[in-house]
Design a protein around this motif. Sequence first.
Motif, PDB file in Angstrom:
ATOM      1  N   GLY A 112       3.355   2.951  -4.957  1.00  0.00           N
ATOM      2  CA  GLY A 112       4.732   3.404  -4.947  1.00  0.00           C
ATOM      3  C   GLY A 112       5.029   4.467  -3.907  1.00  0.00           C
ATOM      4  N   ARG A 113       4.065   4.757  -3.016  1.00  0.00           N
ATOM      5  CA  ARG A 113       4.279   5.738  -1.949  1.00  0.00           C
ATOM      6  C   ARG A 113       4.854   5.033  -0.723  1.00  0.00           C
ATOM      7  NH1 ARG A 113      -1.271   7.922  -3.416  1.00  0.00           N
ATOM      8  NH2 ARG A 113      -1.876   6.176  -2.111  1.00  0.00           N
ATOM      9  N   ARG A 114       5.817   5.680  -0.118  1.00  0.00           N
ATOM     10  CA  ARG A 114       6.479   5.093   1.040  1.00  0.00           C
ATOM     11  C   ARG A 114       5.525   5.028   2.237  1.00  0.00           C
ATOM     12  NH1 ARG A 114      12.125   5.170   1.413  1.00  0.00           N
ATOM     13  NH2 ARG A 114      12.755   4.076   3.259  1.00  0.00           N
ATOM     14  N   ILE A 115       5.391   3.849   2.833  1.00  0.00           N
ATOM     15  CA  ILE A 115       4.581   3.666   4.032  1.00  0.00           C
ATOM     16  C   ILE A 115       5.396   4.080   5.252  1.00  0.00           C
ATOM     17  CG2 ILE A 115       3.454   1.969   5.514  1.00  0.00           C
ATOM     18  CD1 ILE A 115       2.841   0.357   2.988  1.00  0.00           C
ATOM     19  N   GLY A 116       6.667   3.670   5.270  1.00  0.00           N
ATOM     20  CA  GLY A 116       7.524   4.019   6.394  1.00  0.00           C
ATOM     21  C   GLY A 116       8.733   3.119   6.462  1.00  0.00           C
ATOM     22  N   GLN A 117       9.487   3.257   7.555  1.00  0.00           N
ATOM     23  CA  GLN A 117      10.643   2.419   7.813  1.00  0.00           C
ATOM     24  C   GLN A 117      10.378   1.631   9.081  1.00  0.00           C
ATOM     25  OE1 GLN A 117      13.864   5.308   7.871  1.00  0.00           O
ATOM     26  NE2 GLN A 117      14.509   4.563   5.879  1.00  0.00           N
ATOM     27  N   PHE A 118      10.725   0.339   9.056  1.00  0.00           N
ATOM     28  CA  PHE A 118      10.408  -0.541  10.167  1.00  0.00           C
ATOM     29  C   PHE A 118      11.623  -1.377  10.535  1.00  0.00           C
ATOM     30  CE2 PHE A 118       6.699   0.222   7.546  1.00  0.00           C
ATOM     31  CZ  PHE A 118       5.794   0.705   8.472  1.00  0.00           C
TER      32      PHE A 118
ATOM     33  N   PRO B 184      18.240  -2.587   5.023  1.00  0.00           N
ATOM     34  CA  PRO B 184      19.042  -2.013   6.102  1.00  0.00           C
ATOM     35  C   PRO B 184      20.498  -1.807   5.684  1.00  0.00           C
ATOM     36  CG  PRO B 184      17.943  -4.034   6.805  1.00  0.00           C
ATOM     37  CD  PRO B 184      17.685  -3.874   5.357  1.00  0.00           C
ATOM     38  N   THR B 185      21.088  -0.733   6.182  1.00  0.00           N
ATOM     39  CA  THR B 185      22.510  -0.451   5.972  1.00  0.00           C
ATOM     40  C   THR B 185      23.124  -0.118   7.328  1.00  0.00           C
ATOM     41  OG1 THR B 185      22.152   1.909   5.626  1.00  0.00           O
ATOM     42  CG2 THR B 185      22.051   0.505   3.675  1.00  0.00           C
TER      43      THR B 185
END
Length: 60
Positions: free
Chosen positions: A28-34, A14-15
């Motif tokens: 290495g594939r993005r699942i998502g942001q949580f 997080p930023t």
Amino acid sequence: MKAQTKRGWVCGLPTETTPKIGVQDADGRRIGQFRPYTVRLLARSGGFSWKTSATLLPTA
């Protein structure tokens, strides 16, 4: 809505501009942001790196 369990690695912290944690799968594939409170740490990395693991994996 029923909660789903997904297993992966943190790929983004997080930023101020993006308050979510990025998660990627074993390929290495993005699942998502949580949201941080919905992500649970199961184990810490022992120095795993995608760059160095590519040399350890057998090629087809």
